[in-house]
Design a protein around this motif. Structure first.
Motif, PDB file in Angstrom:
ATOM      1  N   GLY A 181      -1.487   9.766   1.500  1.00  0.00           N
ATOM      2  CA  GLY A 181      -2.734   8.876   0.527  1.00  0.00           C
ATOM      3  C   GLY A 181      -2.311   7.635   1.310  1.00  0.00           C
ATOM      4  O   GLY A 181      -3.370   6.982   1.576  1.00  0.00           O
ATOM      5  N   GLU A 182      -1.137   7.049   1.622  1.00  0.00           N
ATOM      6  CA  GLU A 182      -1.278   6.750   2.943  1.00  0.00           C
ATOM      7  C   GLU A 182      -1.491   6.240   3.930  1.00  0.00           C
ATOM      8  O   GLU A 182      -2.605   5.588   4.787  1.00  0.00           O
ATOM      9  N   ILE A 183      -1.645   7.276   4.246  1.00  0.00           N
ATOM     10  CA  ILE A 183      -2.116   8.136   5.896  1.00  0.00           C
ATOM     11  C   ILE A 183      -3.500   8.091   6.375  1.00  0.00           C
ATOM     12  O   ILE A 183      -4.254   7.180   7.091  1.00  0.00           O
ATOM     13  N   ILE A 184      -4.184   7.947   4.880  1.00  0.00           N
ATOM     14  CA  ILE A 184      -5.676   8.301   4.930  1.00  0.00           C
ATOM     15  C   ILE A 184      -6.403   6.283   4.347  1.00  0.00           C
ATOM     16  O   ILE A 184      -7.580   6.379   5.060  1.00  0.00           O
ATOM     17  N   LYS A 185      -5.562   5.781   3.795  1.00  0.00           N
ATOM     18  CA  LYS A 185      -5.531   4.229   3.496  1.00  0.00           C
ATOM     19  C   LYS A 185      -5.847   3.999   5.111  1.00  0.00           C
ATOM     20  O   LYS A 185      -6.666   3.374   5.709  1.00  0.00           O
ATOM     21  N   LYS A 186      -5.017   3.719   5.966  1.00  0.00           N
ATOM     22  CA  LYS A 186      -4.249   3.405   7.006  1.00  0.00           C
ATOM     23  C   LYS A 186      -5.867   3.769   7.713  1.00  0.00           C
ATOM     24  O   LYS A 186      -6.534   2.847   8.719  1.00  0.00           O
ATOM     25  N   ALA A 187      -5.924   4.805   8.074  1.00  0.00           N
ATOM     26  CA  ALA A 187      -7.474   5.804   9.006  1.00  0.00           C
ATOM     27  C   ALA A 187      -8.067   4.851   8.162  1.00  0.00           C
ATOM     28  O   ALA A 187      -9.496   4.652   9.624  1.00  0.00           O
TER      29      ALA A 187
END
Lengths: 395, 121
Positions: free
Chosen positions: A168-174
């Motif tokens: 979820g964090e990775i996608i939020k950053k992306a």
């Protein structure tokens, strides 16, 4: 089929669970007494809508979201179909791309394959030997045309838990640098009883649930849809469910599911602890007492109620049926039951050889599983394995 | 179901006259039939002993057991005529997805007989 008179020892809770008596009692009046259609304006209909609203609040509390973000469906298969087809229908790019894993439930994998035939691009991320996804691989798979990432929270066969919050964090950053935002979905069907399903902590836009996996009724499920998520309805008709899912609501089912979420959040910690203790007893005793038996999947990243064990040189269905004769219900990912000769895609994905995958048995404990149940399994299982091995041409 | 729970003629035969093996472990079913060949009163070659070893699902085990019962005492000419349909009928039917299991049994017997014949030309 002759069976003993004792009640069955049910160790197949990942397949389905019995409806909790408290849940059943809550549902009952909505069959014959308050039978109204929640879309009707009159008093009879209003009784039904009040009950649905209450269930919606229970589910929203459970997931930590707004009531307007809860869509009731007919179950997780519908929810997952809705996710894949609905997000793609709303995506406004040429060749949309989906990221998923090799160990999803068939209702994700089969739908992805169906969409591939229609020109959608799908990346199936591999998992390691324990069945865990490398979060870095998610990051690397993201492309310009990626519209959706869908990863199962906890696997239904081997119980492996995925690092959903990290993804979820990775996608939020992306998404911070993207115009076309990636939508993140998790299938939380198996996780619901044991893991934190707070959608904000997980960082998901969409989450699927099914009532009958946590002592609620069959035929009812949920799709959490975060406000503002681009998804088109796939079932057309009336304006039910915020105009996202047409069809008269399954009122008794929804009431039951609502109650089941309430009970689950109350009992989660104690139930998890109890089941994990019994599950560990089961795994450790089998591995110790039955030669050439192995645990499939992870020890650490595993649902507390799941044990999936393979027995070399014999076939799972035979073990399952012999256990059934002893009044013990378990399951096998074996091909024979599904009508093909292909062994479990999940076991193959974690690197188990085809011939070994066929000899696997899944035990999934539940809230009423007792130590006596586990001891009974430990008593009858070794002679069954021994007998089948004597019969086997593989020595 | 009895043929699955308590299969007949299970195990191997020492110094068999013929062995037939079919299936493979990666598809989850493997079946091995052992036969001994003798002569009947008319001097014809018959199956005087038969046993099986099978790794597989319930249907594979039950059909293995059934074919050993069916073939025992039959002449080779008769035994070779046993079809998967015959075995399934004797077991009071098999679901369509399990018919391949009875194919395995009939094929294994044919192979065992062929093996015997090739050794005794």
């Amino acid at each position: 089929m002759s069976r003993q008179d004792a009640p069955p020892i049910y160790l197949d809770h990942a397949a389905t669970t019995p409806v909790d008596p408290e849940v059943f009692a809550t549902m009952k009046p909505y069959f014959t007494e308050h039978y109204g259609n929640p879309a009707s304006i009159h008093t009879v209909g209003q009784k039904a809508i009040i009950a649905v609203d209450e269930a919606r609040e229970q589910v929203a509390d459970f997931l930590g979201c707004k009531t307007g973000e809860i869509i009731f469906t007919s179950g997780a298969t519908e929810s997952n179909n809705f996710v894949l087809k609905g997000v793609l229908a709303a995506a406004k790019i040429q060749k949309p791309h989906i990221i998923t894993s090799t160990i999803e439930h068939p209702c994700i994998l089969d739908t992805c394959q169906h969409l591939e035939k229609r020109g959608v691009e799908v990346t199936y991320l591999p998992v390691d030997k324990e069945g865990v996804l490398n979060t870095k691989s998610v990051q690397e798979a993201i492309k310009e045309n990626t519209v959706l990432v869908t990863i199962i929270y906890a696997n239904n066969e081997i119980g492996t838990i995925q690092p959903i919050a990290e993804i979820g964090e990775i996608i939020k950053k992306a998404n911070q640098e993207r115009k076309n935002k990636i939508i993140f979905h998790t299938d939380a069907v198996q996780a619901i009883q044991y893991l934190d399903c707070n959608v904000k902590k997980l960082g998901v836009d969409l989450l699927s649930l099914s009532g009958h996996k946590f002592y609620g009724p069959k035929g009812v499920g949920v799709l959490f849809v975060k406000e503002g998520t681009l998804i088109e309805k796939i079932q057309h008709g009336g304006h039910q469910e915020y105009n996202k899912r047409a069809g008269t609501l399954n009122v008794p089912g929804i009431v039951g599911l609502g109650k089941a979420t309430e009970l689950t959040s109350k009992n989660r910690v104690a139930d998890s602890k109890k089941q994990q203790k019994l599950r560990d007893l089961l795994i450790n005793s089998i591995l110790k007492n039955i030669p050439d038996s192995h645990l499939n999947g992870s020890n650490k990243h595993r649902l507390p109620n799941n044990a999936n064990i393979r027995f070399d040189k014999i076939e799972g269905e035979s073990i399952m049926l012999h256990l059934d004769f002893e009044g013990i219900a378990v399951s096998t990912g074996s091909a024979c039951t599904s009508g093909t000769l292909e062994p479990s895609h999940v076991l193959l994905a974690i690197g188990v050889a085809k011939e070994q995958a066929h000899g696997s048995i899944r035990f999934t404990l539940g809230k009423d599983t007792s130590e006596a149940d586990i001891k009974k399994v430990l008593e009858v299982l070794p002679p069954i394995v021994k007998k089948l091995r004597q019969m086997s041409p593989l020595k | 179901m009895d043929h699955f729970r308590d299969p007949h003629n299970m195990g191997s035969i020492k110094d068999p006259d013929g062995v037939g093996e079919v299936g493979n472990p990666s598809c989850g079913d493997i079946m091995k039939l052992y036969i001994k060949v003798g002569k009947n009163e008319a001097g014809k070659e018959k199956i005087s002993d038969i046993s099986f070893e099978t790794m597989g699902c319930a249907a594979a085990i039950a059909t293995s057991s059934m074919i050993t019962d069916m073939a025992l005492g039959k002449t080779l000419a008769e035994a070779i005529e046993i079809t998967n349909q015959n075995i399934a009928e004797k077991l009071d039917g098999l679901p369509p997805t399990k018919m391949h299991c009875s194919n395995l049994a009939a094929d294994a017997l044919k192979k065992a007989i062929a093996d015997y014949k090739s050794k005794n030309k």
